[in-house]
Design an enzyme around this catalytic site. Structure first.
Site, PDB file in Angstrom:
ATOM      1  N   GLY A  48       0.793  -1.212   0.000  1.00 59.36           N
ATOM      2  CA  GLY A  48       0.000   0.000   0.000  1.00 59.36           C
ATOM      3  C   GLY A  48       0.827   1.265   0.000  1.00 59.36           C
ATOM      4  CG  ASP A 160      -3.962  -2.661   7.859  1.00 61.37           C
ATOM      5  OD1 ASP A 160      -5.000  -3.378   7.807  1.00 61.37           O
ATOM      6  OD2 ASP A 160      -3.202  -2.499   6.882  1.00 61.37           O
TER       7      ASP A 160
END
Length: 470
Positions: A48, A160
């Site tokens: 990401g 996360d």
């Protein structure tokens, strides 16, 4: 609620690793093989936040990981803020279960971060092989809880936690990727978004995160509970045909109970998973320290944590095959006896007291070995580093010694050297505990070491060796 979730998720929401990252934006074949003082060796992957490379610091002559934010994303203020936020988050936390950041630099238009090179396997790969035995799952969860506890004390929520962000090796468990971490109580937007999409990984989001509400450290506890559920059962608790359906299930529905999904785990461990995954944050554990305590206690209910599973791991299957028939239970026994309990052992060979030393920096390994020794009425001492082990050896003689090769301060080889030079009339039985498969021993070491025990420990084999020694 469904409408709100669809608005947050967007028509085709994806995890951050799939958002706005065409291959050409991540990989540039003309990228120089040198960034500042770092020589890029090989690319480890993309995610990401761009590329991650194995590199060498040409000044300090050590290998490290370089995380590079591609130039087109570095020009985006929001992505640049995420990148800088990750650097600040990691830099503020020093803990053995969290990857260390060394520096953040810019070379021309390239913004990059130099950090600890973490060798090992993503937890995802371990889970893909099937449900993990409870001892291994609890060990991983405990390490992660330790790292998160320190981050939370510094006011950082990871947001996360998922198997891809947990690296497991024979030496450590590390939490990676603080790319969407949040300063608890800070002024930054509670859910950093891209194009009206909640950033995070849907399957592991807490209900409050899925609904776009303000989050604190307890969101990580929920995510870790989901990871623990998946480790034990081999499947995700919340799924759906689309991201929106997954988020709705997290917010509105309960998963298959962990006691059914992972048949055979102890009630105490099942309670830990359930409490982590409570919909309301205030019904979860107060903090990760309390969670850690509960995890450790969950092991003590049944040291072997035997499970009847359609997909048993090799270690469990071997233990079940080799285990002798249990004797009838005594009416006064407070613990199940998986095999005959011998009478208290007399002093071992010669004048040496029959006592064991367990030297390992992994508390789960010490607990397993200690439980087996107690079953055979063998008293033992513990050391979590080699220096303390040597101190104990100077003050007391042992008939059994379990020593991990990779320990802090003084490693296992140093302990073995001490034993070699200070053997009395009767040599102790020395068992080397290691995660390195096919560990080689020199001729001198073979003269001291009785046997090698590989991690994860084969409980049946350890019991056989202890039984012979008793």
């Amino acid at each position: 609620m469904a409408g709100a979730l669809r608005a947050m998720a967007g028509p085709s929401a994806q995890p951050p690793s799939a958002i706005r990252h065409p291959p050409s934006a991540i990989y540039n074949s003309s990228r120089p093989m040198q960034l500042g003082t770092y020589r890029l060796i090989d690319r480890l992957g993309t995610g990401g936040m761009g590329e991650v490379w194995r590199a060498e610091d040409t000044k300090l002559l050590r290998q490290c990981a370089i995380k590079i934010l591609p130039a087109n994303l570095a020009a985006d203020p929001e992505w640049k803020e995420r990148f800088l936020r990750e650097a600040r988050s990691i830099a503020s936390v020093t803990h053995p279960n969290i990857a260390t950041i060394y520096n953040i630099e810019q070379d021309g238009d390239t913004l990059f971060m130099a950090m600890e090179l973490v060798e090992g396997e993503p937890l995802t790969k371990l889970i893909e092989r099937g449900p993990m035995i409870p001892l291994d799952a609890v060990r991983v969860a405990t390490h992660v809880a330790d790292g998160l506890a320190e981050a939370h004390r510094k006011g950082i929520a990871h947001r996360d936690i998922k198997p891809d962000n947990i690296i497991v090796s024979t030496r450590y468990v590390k939490v990676l990727d603080f790319g969407i971490a949040k300063q608890i109580g800070g002024t930054t937007d509670a859910n950093l978004t891209q194009g009206n999409m909640v950033i995070g990984t849907p399957h592991y989001m807490s209900p409050e995160q899925a609904m776009g509400r303000s989050v604190d450290s307890r969101t990580d506890m929920f995510s870790l509970g989901v990871v623990l559920y998946e480790m034990l059962s081999g499947r995700k608790p919340f799924t759906g045909n689309a991201v929106t359906e997954t988020l709705l299930n997290i917010v509105m529905h309960e998963p298959v109970d962990i006691a059914k999904a992972a048949a055979g785990i102890t009630p105490a461990l099942a309670d830990v998973v359930r409490r982590c995954m409570k919909k309301q944050p205030d019904q979860r554990y107060a903090d990760c320290d309390e969670l850690r305590t509960a995890l450790v206690k969950s092991l003590k209910e049944d040291p072997k944590l035997a499970r009847q599973s359609r997909i048993p791991t090799i270690a469990v299957r071997e233990a079940r095959r080799l285990e002798p028939e249990p004797p009838p239970r005594s009416a006064v026994s407070s613990h199940p006896a998986p095999q005959p309990t011998p009478a208290p052992a007399p002093p071992a060979r010669g004048t040496r007291a029959h006592r064991a030393l367990v030297a390992d920096d992994d508390p789960a390994t010490r607990y397993i070995l200690g439980s087996i020794l107690q079953r055979y009425h063998i008293e033992y001492d513990e050391a979590d580093n080699g220096a303390d082990a040597v101190k104990l050896l100077k003050n007391r003689e042992y008939s059994l010694i379990f020593v991990d090769l990779l320990m802090p301060r003084v490693d296992g080889w140093g302990v073995i050297d001490y034993v070699r030079g200070h053997r009395g009339n009767v040599a102790p039985r020395v068992f080397v505990v290691t995660g390195v498969q096919n560990q080689k021993l020199s001729a001198a070491d073979q003269d001291v070491v009785t046997a090698l025990l590989y991690k994860p420990l084969d409980i049946a084999k350890v019991e056989q060796l202890v039984q012979k020694s008793a």
